[in-house]
Scaffold this motif. Structure first.
Motif, PDB file in Angstrom:
ATOM      1  N   MET A   1       1.782   1.218 -15.337  1.00 50.88           N
ATOM      2  CA  MET A   1       0.496   1.091 -14.682  1.00 50.88           C
ATOM      3  C   MET A   1       0.699   0.977 -13.176  1.00 50.88           C
ATOM      4  N   LYS A   2      -0.113   1.722 -12.415  1.00 47.31           N
ATOM      5  CA  LYS A   2       0.010   1.695 -10.963  1.00 47.31           C
ATOM      6  C   LYS A   2      -0.535   0.395 -10.395  1.00 47.31           C
ATOM      7  N   GLN A   3       0.130  -0.093  -9.364  1.00 52.06           N
ATOM      8  CA  GLN A   3      -0.345  -1.286  -8.686  1.00 52.06           C
ATOM      9  C   GLN A   3      -1.149  -0.872  -7.463  1.00 52.06           C
ATOM     10  N   ALA A   4      -2.052  -1.737  -7.050  1.00 53.05           N
ATOM     11  CA  ALA A   4      -2.860  -1.470  -5.858  1.00 53.05           C
ATOM     12  C   ALA A   4      -1.957  -1.465  -4.632  1.00 53.05           C
ATOM     13  N   ALA A   5      -2.359  -0.670  -3.642  1.00 58.77           N
ATOM     14  CA  ALA A   5      -1.589  -0.584  -2.406  1.00 58.77           C
ATOM     15  C   ALA A   5      -1.565  -1.943  -1.709  1.00 58.77           C
ATOM     16  N   LYS A   6      -0.415  -2.279  -1.157  1.00 61.38           N
ATOM     17  CA  LYS A   6      -0.282  -3.536  -0.438  1.00 61.38           C
ATOM     18  C   LYS A   6      -0.776  -3.342   0.996  1.00 61.38           C
ATOM     19  N   PRO A   7      -1.416  -4.355   1.562  1.00 60.32           N
ATOM     20  CA  PRO A   7      -1.888  -4.223   2.937  1.00 60.32           C
ATOM     21  C   PRO A   7      -0.725  -4.074   3.911  1.00 60.32           C
ATOM     22  N   LYS A   8      -0.939  -3.235   4.933  1.00 59.69           N
ATOM     23  CA  LYS A   8       0.094  -3.036   5.941  1.00 59.69           C
ATOM     24  C   LYS A   8       0.082  -4.199   6.923  1.00 59.69           C
ATOM     25  N   GLU A   9       1.234  -4.478   7.492  1.00 57.37           N
ATOM     26  CA  GLU A   9       1.381  -5.567   8.452  1.00 57.37           C
ATOM     27  C   GLU A   9       0.533  -5.278   9.693  1.00 57.37           C
ATOM     28  N   GLY A  10      -0.277  -6.250  10.087  1.00 54.77           N
ATOM     29  CA  GLY A  10      -1.084  -6.116  11.298  1.00 54.77           C
ATOM     30  C   GLY A  10      -2.394  -5.378  11.108  1.00 54.77           C
ATOM     31  N   ILE A  11      -2.725  -5.020   9.861  1.00 53.20           N
ATOM     32  CA  ILE A  11      -3.973  -4.314   9.582  1.00 53.20           C
ATOM     33  C   ILE A  11      -4.733  -5.103   8.521  1.00 53.20           C
ATOM     34  N   PRO A  12      -5.995  -5.476   8.798  1.00 54.28           N
ATOM     35  CA  PRO A  12      -6.763  -6.236   7.810  1.00 54.28           C
ATOM     36  C   PRO A  12      -7.030  -5.421   6.550  1.00 54.28           C
ATOM     37  N   TYR A  13      -7.031  -6.094   5.416  1.00 51.18           N
ATOM     38  CA  TYR A  13      -7.304  -5.434   4.152  1.00 51.18           C
ATOM     39  C   TYR A  13      -8.789  -5.534   3.809  1.00 51.18           C
ATOM     40  N   HIS A  14      -9.404  -6.662   4.171  1.00 52.74           N
ATOM     41  CA  HIS A  14     -10.831  -6.897   3.988  1.00 52.74           C
ATOM     42  C   HIS A  14     -11.421  -7.292   5.335  1.00 52.74           C
ATOM     43  N   TYR A  15     -12.745  -7.186   5.453  1.00 49.36           N
ATOM     44  CA  TYR A  15     -13.404  -7.565   6.695  1.00 49.36           C
ATOM     45  C   TYR A  15     -13.132  -9.030   7.026  1.00 49.36           C
ATOM     46  N   LYS A  16     -13.138  -9.884   6.010  1.00 47.36           N
ATOM     47  CA  LYS A  16     -12.928 -11.317   6.254  1.00 47.36           C
ATOM     48  C   LYS A  16     -11.507 -11.604   6.770  1.00 47.36           C
ATOM     49  N   ASP A  17     -10.558 -10.694   6.532  1.00 51.46           N
ATOM     50  CA  ASP A  17      -9.183 -10.877   7.010  1.00 51.46           C
ATOM     51  C   ASP A  17      -9.079 -10.796   8.527  1.00 51.46           C
ATOM     52  N   ILE A  18     -10.088 -10.242   9.179  1.00 48.22           N
ATOM     53  CA  ILE A  18     -10.066 -10.132  10.646  1.00 48.22           C
ATOM     54  C   ILE A  18      -9.940 -11.517  11.274  1.00 48.22           C
ATOM     55  N   GLN A  19     -10.500 -12.535  10.616  1.00 51.38           N
ATOM     56  CA  GLN A  19     -10.477 -13.899  11.153  1.00 51.38           C
ATOM     57  C   GLN A  19      -9.061 -14.463  11.276  1.00 51.38           C
ATOM     58  N   LYS A  20      -8.093 -13.869  10.584  1.00 54.79           N
ATOM     59  CA  LYS A  20      -6.710 -14.362  10.612  1.00 54.79           C
ATOM     60  C   LYS A  20      -5.959 -13.932  11.865  1.00 54.79           C
ATOM     61  N   TYR A  21      -6.542 -13.013  12.643  1.00 56.34           N
ATOM     62  CA  TYR A  21      -5.859 -12.469  13.815  1.00 56.34           C
ATOM     63  C   TYR A  21      -6.262 -13.218  15.076  1.00 56.34           C
ATOM     64  N   THR A  22      -5.569 -12.926  16.173  1.00 55.74           N
ATOM     65  CA  THR A  22      -5.877 -13.553  17.451  1.00 55.74           C
ATOM     66  C   THR A  22      -7.271 -13.126  17.900  1.00 55.74           C
ATOM     67  N   GLN A  23      -7.842 -13.873  18.837  1.00 53.83           N
ATOM     68  CA  GLN A  23      -9.191 -13.578  19.331  1.00 53.83           C
ATOM     69  C   GLN A  23      -9.267 -12.166  19.898  1.00 53.83           C
ATOM     70  N   GLU A  24      -8.225 -11.746  20.610  1.00 55.20           N
ATOM     71  CA  GLU A  24      -8.189 -10.400  21.198  1.00 55.20           C
ATOM     72  C   GLU A  24      -8.200  -9.319  20.107  1.00 55.20           C
ATOM     73  N   GLU A  25      -7.388  -9.516  19.069  1.00 57.13           N
ATOM     74  CA  GLU A  25      -7.349  -8.562  17.954  1.00 57.13           C
ATOM     75  C   GLU A  25      -8.667  -8.553  17.184  1.00 57.13           C
ATOM     76  N   GLN A  26      -9.262  -9.728  16.980  1.00 56.60           N
ATOM     77  CA  GLN A  26     -10.549  -9.803  16.290  1.00 56.60           C
ATOM     78  C   GLN A  26     -11.593  -8.973  17.014  1.00 56.60           C
ATOM     79  N   GLU A  27     -11.623  -9.087  18.337  1.00 52.23           N
ATOM     80  CA  GLU A  27     -12.596  -8.324  19.127  1.00 52.23           C
ATOM     81  C   GLU A  27     -12.368  -6.825  18.988  1.00 52.23           C
ATOM     82  N   LYS A  28     -11.109  -6.397  18.946  1.00 47.10           N
ATOM     83  CA  LYS A  28     -10.808  -4.965  18.799  1.00 47.10           C
ATOM     84  C   LYS A  28     -11.251  -4.451  17.434  1.00 47.10           C
ATOM     85  N   TRP A  29     -10.986  -5.228  16.365  1.00 48.57           N
ATOM     86  CA  TRP A  29     -11.385  -4.800  15.024  1.00 48.57           C
ATOM     87  C   TRP A  29     -12.901  -4.778  14.891  1.00 48.57           C
ATOM     88  N   LYS A  30     -13.567  -5.803  15.428  1.00 49.11           N
ATOM     89  CA  LYS A  30     -15.035  -5.851  15.352  1.00 49.11           C
ATOM     90  C   LYS A  30     -15.661  -4.726  16.164  1.00 49.11           C
TER      91      LYS A  30
END
Length: 141
Positions: A1-30
């Motif tokens: 059975m195939k497993q789901a793709a793992k999130p890449k380092e430095g890229i959010p997997y869900h919108y809520k994951d943006i909160q885990k990044y620095t303020q500067e990165e959050q602004e860029k993603w938003k």
């Protein structure tokens, strides 16, 4: 059975994951999310309406990517597996380039740059259709 793709380092997997990044990165993603919504709004991709009580909204999610040139890209995608053919949609649309269009552009450039022209070019058939099936999306954020 195939497993789901793992999130890449430095890229959010869900919108809520943006909160885990620095303020500067959050602004860029938003900002990338806002640009995607603005792009869809400018192209009249949707019309905001209330969802009828007898319909379920189609789920959607954000897909994030960092481009090689350093840009932050966010795409809003519909979880198509939750749609029912004939009820939620009857046609699909995929923006692709037709060979005839490329052929016409190349013929035009050839004539403008060299003076040569192509004698026979297959006639183009343009078909523009609008889909009138309503789709109801859940909250974007």
């Amino acid at each position: 059975m195939k497993q789901a793709a793992k999130p890449k380092e430095g890229i959010p997997y869900h919108y809520k994951d943006i909160q885990k990044y620095t303020q500067e990165e959050q602004e860029k993603w938003k900002k990338a999310c806002e640009e995607e919504i603005k792009s869809m709004t400018d192209r009249n991709v949707w019309t905001l309406v209330d969802c009828p009580p007898d319909r379920k909204p189609v789920k959607c999610c954000w897909v994030f990517a960092k481009k090689l040139d350093g840009r932050y890209k966010a795409r809003l995608v519909v979880k198509g597996f939750s749609q029912i053919y004939g009820e939620d949609y009857d046609k699909t649309f995929s923006p692709v380039t037709r060979f005839e269009t490329v052929q016409l552009l190349l013929a035009y450039v050839l004539q403008k740059t060299t003076g040569y022209y192509i004698r026979k070019l297959q006639p183009l058939r343009w078909q523009v259709r609008q889909v009138h099936h309503p789709h109801y999306l859940r909250s974007l954020l």
